[in-house]
Scaffold this active site. Structure first.
Site, PDB file in Angstrom:
ATOM      1  N   LYS A  93     -12.178 -11.666  45.442  1.00 23.54           N
ATOM      2  CA  LYS A  93     -11.304 -12.126  44.354  1.00 23.54           C
ATOM      3  C   LYS A  93      -9.818 -11.889  44.619  1.00 23.54           C
ATOM      4  O   LYS A  93      -8.986 -12.702  44.228  1.00 23.54           O
ATOM      5  CB  LYS A  93     -11.730 -11.469  43.033  1.00 23.54           C
ATOM      6  CG  LYS A  93     -13.065 -12.023  42.548  1.00 23.54           C
ATOM      7  CD  LYS A  93     -13.498 -11.408  41.243  1.00 23.54           C
ATOM      8  CE  LYS A  93     -14.869 -11.977  40.853  1.00 23.54           C
ATOM      9  NZ  LYS A  93     -15.396 -11.379  39.618  1.00 23.54           N
ATOM     10  N   ASP A 141     -13.135 -14.238  34.021  1.00 27.08           N
ATOM     11  CA  ASP A 141     -14.043 -13.109  33.751  1.00 27.08           C
ATOM     12  C   ASP A 141     -13.749 -12.446  32.406  1.00 27.08           C
ATOM     13  O   ASP A 141     -14.662 -12.165  31.619  1.00 27.08           O
ATOM     14  CB  ASP A 141     -13.934 -12.048  34.857  1.00 27.08           C
ATOM     15  CG  ASP A 141     -14.736 -12.406  36.099  1.00 27.08           C
ATOM     16  OD1 ASP A 141     -15.630 -13.268  36.007  1.00 27.08           O
ATOM     17  OD2 ASP A 141     -14.454 -11.819  37.162  1.00 27.08           O
TER      18      ASP A 141
HETATM   19  P1  NAP Z   1     -15.899  -5.068  43.922  1.00 30.40           P
HETATM   20  O1  NAP Z   1     -14.571  -5.703  43.820  1.00 30.40           O
HETATM   21  O2  NAP Z   1     -16.568  -4.954  45.236  1.00 30.40           O
HETATM   22  O3  NAP Z   1     -15.763  -3.594  43.276  1.00 30.40           O
HETATM   23  C1  NAP Z   1     -16.876  -2.734  43.274  1.00 30.40           C
HETATM   24  C2  NAP Z   1     -16.570  -1.534  42.386  1.00 30.40           C
HETATM   25  O4  NAP Z   1     -17.754  -0.733  42.297  1.00 30.40           O
HETATM   26  C3  NAP Z   1     -15.459  -0.642  42.930  1.00 30.40           C
HETATM   27  O5  NAP Z   1     -14.736  -0.103  41.852  1.00 30.40           O
HETATM   28  C4  NAP Z   1     -16.250   0.437  43.666  1.00 30.40           C
HETATM   29  O6  NAP Z   1     -15.566   1.662  43.798  1.00 30.40           O
HETATM   30  C5  NAP Z   1     -17.401   0.603  42.708  1.00 30.40           C
HETATM   31  N1  NAP Z   1     -18.573   1.222  43.327  1.00 30.40           N
HETATM   32  C6  NAP Z   1     -19.346   0.729  44.322  1.00 30.40           C
HETATM   33  N2  NAP Z   1     -20.344   1.591  44.618  1.00 30.40           N
HETATM   34  C7  NAP Z   1     -20.185   2.671  43.788  1.00 30.40           C
HETATM   35  C8  NAP Z   1     -20.889   3.891  43.621  1.00 30.40           C
HETATM   36  N3  NAP Z   1     -21.970   4.185  44.351  1.00 30.40           N
HETATM   37  N4  NAP Z   1     -20.472   4.727  42.658  1.00 30.40           N
HETATM   38  C9  NAP Z   1     -19.393   4.437  41.900  1.00 30.40           C
HETATM   39  N5  NAP Z   1     -18.667   3.313  42.027  1.00 30.40           N
HETATM   40  C10 NAP Z   1     -19.059   2.423  42.963  1.00 30.40           C
HETATM   41  O7  NAP Z   1     -16.968  -5.799  42.963  1.00 30.40           O
HETATM   42  P2  NAP Z   1     -16.653  -6.563  41.592  1.00 30.40           P
HETATM   43  O8  NAP Z   1     -16.346  -7.979  41.866  1.00 30.40           O
HETATM   44  O9  NAP Z   1     -15.675  -5.756  40.838  1.00 30.40           O
HETATM   45  O10 NAP Z   1     -18.076  -6.534  40.879  1.00 30.40           O
HETATM   46  C11 NAP Z   1     -18.556  -5.358  40.243  1.00 30.40           C
HETATM   47  C12 NAP Z   1     -19.873  -5.677  39.513  1.00 30.40           C
HETATM   48  O11 NAP Z   1     -19.617  -6.570  38.418  1.00 30.40           O
HETATM   49  C13 NAP Z   1     -20.908  -6.366  40.392  1.00 30.40           C
HETATM   50  O12 NAP Z   1     -22.177  -5.833  40.115  1.00 30.40           O
HETATM   51  C14 NAP Z   1     -20.850  -7.816  39.946  1.00 30.40           C
HETATM   52  O13 NAP Z   1     -22.084  -8.484  40.119  1.00 30.40           O
HETATM   53  C15 NAP Z   1     -20.535  -7.652  38.461  1.00 30.40           C
HETATM   54  N6  NAP Z   1     -19.874  -8.847  37.884  1.00 30.40           N
HETATM   55  C16 NAP Z   1     -20.513  -9.510  36.876  1.00 30.40           C
HETATM   56  C17 NAP Z   1     -19.907 -10.611  36.308  1.00 30.40           C
HETATM   57  C18 NAP Z   1     -20.593 -11.343  35.204  1.00 30.40           C
HETATM   58  O14 NAP Z   1     -20.162 -12.447  34.850  1.00 30.40           O
HETATM   59  N7  NAP Z   1     -21.609 -10.776  34.592  1.00 30.40           N
HETATM   60  C19 NAP Z   1     -18.661 -11.069  36.759  1.00 30.40           C
HETATM   61  C20 NAP Z   1     -18.035 -10.351  37.780  1.00 30.40           C
HETATM   62  C21 NAP Z   1     -18.653  -9.245  38.343  1.00 30.40           C
HETATM   63  P3  NAP Z   1     -14.637   1.938  45.095  1.00 30.40           P
HETATM   64  O15 NAP Z   1     -13.289   1.364  44.759  1.00 30.40           O
HETATM   65  O16 NAP Z   1     -14.640   3.404  45.207  1.00 30.40           O
HETATM   66  O17 NAP Z   1     -15.288   1.259  46.272  1.00 30.40           O
END
Ligand code: NAP
Length: 278
Positions: free
Chosen positions: A65, A101
């Protein structure tokens, strides 16, 4: 025939192609929408090839993103504020970026789920693309205080700084979760479930009026929603409604038609209940 795609890594799990196919059928739009798996170092080239082959628009999911924003020559005010783009539209040979989002989450929580977000004290777990996408919309919806906690503290600090509301938005360390008091709203915007890692959240974060929201759905939301129920939260909601609503917002940007989300939501919810998809 118009061509749309979802770029992510991974993307095989995504429900977005099905959602957009259902919207297109409703609206009588002739389009294809495919999922394209691109590793981070291949994303820019894959998007460029998609454009060369007539791509009209794309959604972008983790981890692209922020990279998508950098590839746009024009960006909406809300995407600029988020520092993240999830919707790309090809206009005159360039990409225009937007972020749906936050609008999708707020529409799901306040419309479908009938929750009032005003004056809520909120905890945002995660500071990745999804957290950045939803934070401004939560603040606009009237959240009183937003506390951002992230495994990597510097990213929580950066998100809080970017939001630019020092009186309302604070970043805190994960190790401090036990000392933050309780919250009216807790949003899990981490991808921890994808690596099967637990969040190890203290129950003291919640109380009987807490609304708990996981942006994930299916298996990815099981642990957090189970924690929320054990913590006696008033309601625990997964990300299916947000997924459908943010997709509707993208669909409207591309096609100028607002699709009806309720039948699509009902179909997906029923499939999830019967274990047909994750
Ligand atoms: P991203 O940019 O890769 O960010 C991932 C986040 O999760 C970061 O803050 C990361 O922390 C954290 N994280 C990963 N593993 C972790 C762990 N073991 N313990 C604690 N924190 C952890 O991903 P994203 O795009 O933000 O997506 C996040 C989630 O939202 C995903 O599951 C995605 O499917 C969901 N989502 C859903 C929708 C919907 O419409 N429902 C829309 C968007 C996203 P660090 O910074 O420390 O790596």
């Amino acid at each position: 025939m118009q061509h749309y795609a979802l770029f992510g890594h991974p993307v095989a799990h995504s429900l977005s192609p099905r959602i957009h196919a259902m919207f297109a059928k409703q609206a009588g739009v002739a389009m294809e929408y495919t999922a394209i798996d691109a590793a981070p170092d291949a994303f820019a080239d894959a998007l460029s090839a998609f454009a060369s082959n007539g791509g009209n628009g794309a959604n972008v999911t983790l981890p692209h993103k922020a990279a998508a924003l950098a590839l746009c020559s024009d960006v909406s005010a809300r995407a600029r504020r988020c520092g993240a783009v999830n919707t790309l539209t090809r206009i005159d040979g360039d990409w225009r970026g937007d972020n749906t989002d936050g609008a999708g989450l707020v529409r799901d929580l306040t419309g479908r789920e009938q929750h009032d977000l005003r004056e809520r004290r909120a905890l945002l777990l995660g500071a990745g693309g999804a957290a950045a996408g939803i934070a401004p919309a939560l603040l606009d919806a009237g959240i009183r205080e937003l506390v951002v906690v992230n495994r990597t503290p510097g990213r929580a600090d950066a998100l809080a700084d970017a939001l630019g509301m020092p009186g309302r938005v604070h970043s805190r360390y994960w190790n401090d979760l036990r000392n933050l008091g309780n919250f009216d709203l807790i949003v899990n915007a981490t991808s921890a479930a994808r690596s099967r890692e637990g969040l190890n959240l203290p129950f003291a974060l919640a109380y009987r009026n807490t609304l708990a929201v996981d942006l994930g759905y299916g298996e990815a939301a099981i642990d957090f929603l189970a924690w929320a129920r054990s913590a006696h939260c008033a309601d625990a909601i997964d990300g299916v409604g947000m997924l459908v609503e943010q997709a509707a917002e993208s669909f409207e940007i591309w096609h100028g038609v607002r699709p009806q989300t309720e039948p699509v939501y009902a179909t997906l919810r029923s499939e999830l209940l019967h274990g047909a998809t994750d």
